[in-house]
Design a protein around this motif. Structure first.
Motif, PDB file in Angstrom:
ATOM      1  N   TYR A 165      -6.730   1.055   3.366  1.00 55.16           N
ATOM      2  CA  TYR A 165      -5.614   1.191   4.312  1.00 55.16           C
ATOM      3  C   TYR A 165      -5.336   2.668   4.608  1.00 55.16           C
ATOM      4  O   TYR A 165      -5.271   3.091   5.761  1.00 55.16           O
ATOM      5  CB  TYR A 165      -4.358   0.515   3.747  1.00 55.16           C
ATOM      6  N   TYR A 179       0.840  -1.205   0.000  1.00 58.94           N
ATOM      7  CA  TYR A 179       0.000   0.000   0.000  1.00 58.94           C
ATOM      8  C   TYR A 179       0.875   1.254   0.000  1.00 58.94           C
ATOM      9  O   TYR A 179       0.521   2.272  -0.597  1.00 58.94           O
ATOM     10  CB  TYR A 179      -0.949   0.013   1.213  1.00 58.94           C
ATOM     11  N   ALA A 221      -5.794  -0.444  -1.112  1.00 61.04           N
ATOM     12  CA  ALA A 221      -4.885   0.615  -0.655  1.00 61.04           C
ATOM     13  C   ALA A 221      -5.687   1.817  -0.144  1.00 61.04           C
ATOM     14  O   ALA A 221      -5.305   2.466   0.836  1.00 61.04           O
ATOM     15  CB  ALA A 221      -3.941   1.031  -1.783  1.00 61.04           C
ATOM     16  N   GLU A 276       1.938   1.753  -3.499  1.00 58.30           N
ATOM     17  CA  GLU A 276       0.802   2.254  -4.289  1.00 58.30           C
ATOM     18  C   GLU A 276       0.581   3.749  -4.047  1.00 58.30           C
ATOM     19  O   GLU A 276       0.257   4.491  -4.964  1.00 58.30           O
ATOM     20  CB  GLU A 276      -0.485   1.477  -3.967  1.00 58.30           C
TER      21      GLU A 276
END
Ligand SMILES: C[S@@+](CC[C@H](N)C(=O)[O-])C[C@H]1O[C@@H](n2cnc3c(N)ncnc32)[C@H](O)[C@@H]1O
Length: 387
Positions: A128, A80, A125, A83
């Motif tokens: 998160y 994440y 992502a 990303e």
């Protein structure tokens, strides 16, 4: 019969596993891509598999314009993070990228995230970062993203201690020194005050090592070599700060100050490189999985594998898993595939015997480059080429 040391080891493993599976551990990569790129010789045909860590080095390799980089990590939080970095490139505003990852902070990070960045992220992502984007909102006690995540928390403890001891200005003088001679002068002024009881205690804790992403097996490897983890860390730090130029050592600067400087930062953060990386970030693909599972599900002929130091996590404890990993790597390679890794052990003796039959190691090159490593906390670097 289970011995006491086995019980302790199991507890250490459980502590480590709970730290690395639920939390962001690495907020910045801790391996030197300047040396990697000299060894990897990436080009526009390259099809790379690597472990993600914080994703900085995948972005660095992208400067050599490989066709694909597959970033694999068992810890989803690490992917994440990568990303988020990719989304900041796609968003197209260099100064925003610099605020988030150069300064490690952005006032109003939540608002900018919701408006500009979130729509560019994959769903997992987004979920998160919806609950973690405040990592970038500075506060007086936690002024930077680089003091977040488990390794960041250890860095913050060390920095707070340095500040409480009144040594922070000395550290800045050290970081701004113009020669290794000047560095050594400042370093030896600070060093006696640095290694007091607190730091010795902090470093020798299993919990500290777990938070820094060093599992018990790797710690054991270091202890055997160095008569204790404290001696290892002390010698590594002394070498880095007195023998290698510090002016471009962004690895240590970021943990000591909480931010990078424009002339001391990873390549992916330099303004000149933004225009090259922005159109290429889609060539980076993240995969949350073990390396073995990734290779099982994505069979291909890969030109490069960058394994970081993750084999140390298995060398003593899980030789069967190590061997299985190598079978998959070799099955997905072709003659000329380059495989790069580092270790806390001075040699790669832990490799399964069959590996050496298929790979020729470029020890002359890797051992010439290894002493220039700006991180300075590995015992060896290895480059293998599949025959
Ligand atoms: C091995 S650690 C070491 C950190 C490293 N030295 C660096 O540059 O930051 C790097 C990453 O590998 C991941 N990892 C460890 N073993 C793995 C495996 N077998 N498969 C996939 N990811 C793994 C960890 O979750 C971690 O994020």
């Amino acid at each position: 019969m289970i011995t006491l040391s086995k019980i302790v080891e199991n507890l250490q493993d459980r502590l480590f596993n709970s730290v690395v599976s639920n939390n962001l551990v690495y907020n910045t990569c801790w391996e030197d891509p300047r040396l990697d790129r000299k060894m990897l010789q990436l080009n526009k045909e390259s099809n790379v598999v690597m472990l993600t860590s914080a994703g900085c080095n995948a972005l660095d390799y992208l400067l050599d314009s490989p066709r694909h980089i597959h970033c694999v990590d068992v810890n989803p939080a690490q992917n994440y993070l990568l990303e988020l970095k990719k989304a900041l490139f796609t968003n197209g505003n260099y100064s925003l990228l610099w605020d988030f990852f150069g300064e490690g902070q952005k006032t109003g990070a939540e608002v900018v995230y919701q408006r500009n960045i979130r729509p560019l992220l994959p769903t997992a992502a987004q979920e998160y970062w919806d609950s973690h984007i405040s990592y970038f909102t500075p506060s007086p006690t936690e002024p930077s993203f680089y003091y977040k995540g488990t390794s960041g928390k250890i860095a913050l403890m060390v920095r707070n201690r340095i500040q409480r001891k009144g040594l922070y200005n000395n550290v800045l003088q050290l970081l701004n020194a113009q020669s290794t001679k000047e560095q050594a002068y400042y370093f030896f002024e600070i060093e006696p005050l640095l290694w007091n009881g607190f730091h010795k205690w902090l470093i020798s804790r299993n919990a500290t090592m777990s938070m820094l992403g060093v599992p018990a097996v790797q710690r054991k490897m270091i202890e055997q070599e160095y008569d204790g983890i404290f001696n290892f860390i002390r010698q590594s730090i002394q070498r880095v700060f007195t023998q290698l130029p510090i002016h471009d050592n962004y690895f240590w600067r970021v943990y000591l100050t909480g931010s990078y400087a424009p002339d001391c930062c990873p390549n992916y953060l330099s303004s000149q490189n933004f225009k090259y990386l922005q159109p290429r970030v889609d060539r980076i693909h993240t995969h949350t999985s073990s390396l073995i599972q990734f290779l099982k599900h994505h069979p291909d002929t890969y030109s490069h594998f960058i394994l970081l130091d993750h084999q140390d996590w298995m060398a003593d404890a899980k030789p069967d898993l190590l061997a299985e990993g190598w079978h998959h790597i070799l099955n997905n390679s072709s003659p000329g595939t380059r495989i790069l890794f580092r270790s806390a052990s001075p040699s790669a003796d832990f490799l399964p015997p069959f590996v050496k039959k298929h790979i020729s190691f470029k020890e002359e090159l890797s051992s010439k480059l290894h002493p220039q490593d700006r991180v300075g906390t590995y015992e060896s670097t290895h480059l293998g080429i599949v025959q």
